[in-house]
Design a protein around this motif. Structure first.
Motif, PDB file in Angstrom:
ATOM      1  N   ILE A  93       0.810  -1.220   0.000  1.00 26.96           N
ATOM      2  CA  ILE A  93       0.000   0.000   0.000  1.00 26.96           C
ATOM      3  C   ILE A  93       0.846   1.273   0.000  1.00 26.96           C
ATOM      4  O   ILE A  93       0.297   2.380  -0.001  1.00 26.96           O
ATOM      5  CB  ILE A  93      -0.961   0.020   1.203  1.00 26.96           C
ATOM      6  N   ASN A  95       2.449   2.928  -2.173  1.00 24.20           N
ATOM      7  CA  ASN A  95       2.265   3.885  -3.268  1.00 24.20           C
ATOM      8  C   ASN A  95       0.820   4.350  -3.413  1.00 24.20           C
ATOM      9  O   ASN A  95       0.481   5.018  -4.402  1.00 24.20           O
ATOM     10  CB  ASN A  95       2.739   3.262  -4.583  1.00 24.20           C
ATOM     11  N   TYR A  96      -0.018   4.003  -2.446  1.00 19.32           N
ATOM     12  CA  TYR A  96      -1.431   4.390  -2.500  1.00 19.32           C
ATOM     13  C   TYR A  96      -1.815   5.066  -1.186  1.00 19.32           C
ATOM     14  O   TYR A  96      -2.393   4.443  -0.296  1.00 19.32           O
ATOM     15  CB  TYR A  96      -2.311   3.167  -2.759  1.00 19.32           C
ATOM     16  N   PRO A  97      -1.506   6.357  -1.050  1.00 21.93           N
ATOM     17  CA  PRO A  97      -1.761   7.074   0.215  1.00 21.93           C
ATOM     18  C   PRO A  97      -3.218   7.012   0.662  1.00 21.93           C
ATOM     19  O   PRO A  97      -3.501   7.048   1.859  1.00 21.93           O
ATOM     20  CB  PRO A  97      -1.353   8.523  -0.118  1.00 21.93           C
ATOM     21  N   GLU A  98      -4.138   6.895  -0.299  1.00 23.97           N
ATOM     22  CA  GLU A  98      -5.558   6.858   0.053  1.00 23.97           C
ATOM     23  C   GLU A  98      -5.943   5.596   0.816  1.00 23.97           C
ATOM     24  O   GLU A  98      -7.014   5.532   1.437  1.00 23.97           O
ATOM     25  CB  GLU A  98      -6.417   6.973  -1.213  1.00 23.97           C
ATOM     26  N   LEU A  99      -5.078   4.585   0.785  1.00 27.23           N
ATOM     27  CA  LEU A  99      -5.374   3.336   1.482  1.00 27.23           C
ATOM     28  C   LEU A  99      -4.815   3.296   2.895  1.00 27.23           C
ATOM     29  O   LEU A  99      -5.147   2.400   3.670  1.00 27.23           O
ATOM     30  CB  LEU A  99      -4.818   2.146   0.688  1.00 27.23           C
ATOM     31  N   LYS A 100      -3.977   4.261   3.243  1.00 30.83           N
ATOM     32  CA  LYS A 100      -3.258   4.177   4.514  1.00 30.83           C
ATOM     33  C   LYS A 100      -4.128   4.475   5.735  1.00 30.83           C
ATOM     34  O   LYS A 100      -3.716   4.222   6.862  1.00 30.83           O
ATOM     35  CB  LYS A 100      -2.041   5.104   4.481  1.00 30.83           C
ATOM     36  N   LEU A 114      -9.703  -2.717  -4.862  1.00 29.53           N
ATOM     37  CA  LEU A 114      -8.315  -2.257  -4.766  1.00 29.53           C
ATOM     38  C   LEU A 114      -7.646  -2.269  -6.141  1.00 29.53           C
ATOM     39  O   LEU A 114      -8.082  -2.985  -7.052  1.00 29.53           O
ATOM     40  CB  LEU A 114      -7.531  -3.163  -3.818  1.00 29.53           C
ATOM     41  N   PRO A 115      -6.571  -1.492  -6.301  1.00 31.69           N
ATOM     42  CA  PRO A 115      -5.828  -1.533  -7.575  1.00 31.69           C
ATOM     43  C   PRO A 115      -5.380  -2.955  -7.907  1.00 31.69           C
ATOM     44  O   PRO A 115      -4.972  -3.711  -7.020  1.00 31.69           O
ATOM     45  CB  PRO A 115      -4.626  -0.619  -7.298  1.00 31.69           C
ATOM     46  N   ASP A 117      -2.781  -4.170  -9.211  1.00 34.03           N
ATOM     47  CA  ASP A 117      -1.394  -4.566  -8.997  1.00 34.03           C
ATOM     48  C   ASP A 117      -1.087  -4.926  -7.550  1.00 34.03           C
ATOM     49  O   ASP A 117      -0.041  -5.514  -7.272  1.00 34.03           O
ATOM     50  CB  ASP A 117      -0.447  -3.467  -9.480  1.00 34.03           C
ATOM     51  N   ILE A 118      -1.974  -4.608  -6.609  1.00 30.97           N
ATOM     52  CA  ILE A 118      -1.703  -4.947  -5.203  1.00 30.97           C
ATOM     53  C   ILE A 118      -2.747  -5.894  -4.621  1.00 30.97           C
ATOM     54  O   ILE A 118      -2.665  -6.268  -3.461  1.00 30.97           O
ATOM     55  CB  ILE A 118      -1.618  -3.691  -4.316  1.00 30.97           C
ATOM     56  N   ARG A 119      -3.723  -6.274  -5.418  1.00 37.48           N
ATOM     57  CA  ARG A 119      -4.841  -7.057  -4.885  1.00 37.48           C
ATOM     58  C   ARG A 119      -4.379  -8.385  -4.296  1.00 37.48           C
ATOM     59  O   ARG A 119      -4.760  -8.754  -3.180  1.00 37.48           O
ATOM     60  CB  ARG A 119      -5.872  -7.292  -5.991  1.00 37.48           C
TER      61      ARG A 119
END
Length: 257
Positions: A93, A95-100, A114-115, A117-119
């Motif tokens: 997570i 590179n995805y600040p909105e998930l933090k 979720l995106p 590439d990280i699912r």
């Protein structure tokens, strides 16, 4: 006197009072030190402050669940495997600040959103984080016995009696092919059921609320029980922390209501 590299390492290990295995510092068998960052394996130290999700020490010492779960298993399980899940979840997570600001449970519940590439990383490592966080808490050196409170009544209503529930739970854990977990979960209909999931898949992925679960990956039991998973499943009941299981049941009722 000639001292080769192997002998030098042995001398240093004796002087320092620790044995290092694959980067994992293990206190000597006669150590009574509490679980603190200075005695945790290296991966644990890296995971403690590595991102949003942090690893905390166990609520008991590594040898506290003996003879049912051995000290060395707990050291590697908590300090290597669990710490590894946390590091990888934070990496997923990063590179995805909105998930933090989301909890790991919410990430799992919303996995399909979720995106791409990280699912998979969140499914595996988020599951590993959530599953183990619960696992440490539902065990206790003073565990065992029979359930009390609302969970005891619910088990009797759902499975007939406690012994029948244990048999069903053990059978489900024993028949899980490969790695995974066996669970007592609260379904969306408010009823208890026993399920098994593969790998680190969490019941949150299917809308169930995990009340208690036993880890049947080989790393959870192999050092003591080798291939005797059934013996491990039976012995595990001696460390179940029923007050915590009851708390999770009551919490689950409010979540699904």
């Amino acid at each position: 006197m000639n001292i080769n590299r192997r002998n030098l390492l042995i001398l240093l290990g004796t002087t320092l009072g620790v044995i290092t295995l694959d980067g994992c510092q293990i206190p000597p068998d006669n150590s009574s030190a509490s679980v603190t960052p200075s005695t945790l394996p290296n991966d644990t130290k890296l995971a403690e402050k590595s991102g949003v999700f942090e690893l905390t020490p166990l609520p008991y010492q590594y040898d506290a669940l003996e003879p049912y779960i051995d000290k060395e298993t707990m050291q590697f399980h908590h300090g290597k495997h669990y710490a590894g899940y946390i590091k990888k979840l934070n990496g997923a997570i990063a590179n995805y600040p909105e998930l933090k600001d989301k909890s790991a449970e919410d990430l799992l519940r919303g996995l399909n959103g979720l995106p791409n590439d990280i699912r998979t990383a969140v499914q595996n490592n988020g599951g590993g984080y959530v599953n183990h966080k619960m696992f440490w808490e539902i065990m206790s050196p003073n565990g065992g016995g029979e359930p009390q409170g609302k969970i005891a009544t619910a088990i009797d209503e759902s499975f007939g009696n406690f012994d029948s529930f244990k048999d069903k739970f053990n059978a489900s854990g024993g028949s899980r092919f490969g790695s995974g977990w066996v669970w007592l979960v609260l379904g969306e209909d408010g009823k208890l059921k026993v399920i098994s999931t593969a790998n680190q898949d969490s019941p949150f992925l299917t809308g169930d609320y995990p009340i208690m679960g036993n880890d049947v990956w080989e790393h959870a039991y192999y050092l003591r029980y080798q291939n005797r998973r059934g013996d491990y499943l039976k012995a595990w009941w001696n460390v179940v922390n029923w007050p915590e299981v009851n708390r999770r049941y009551e919490e689950g009722l409010t979540v699904i209501s």
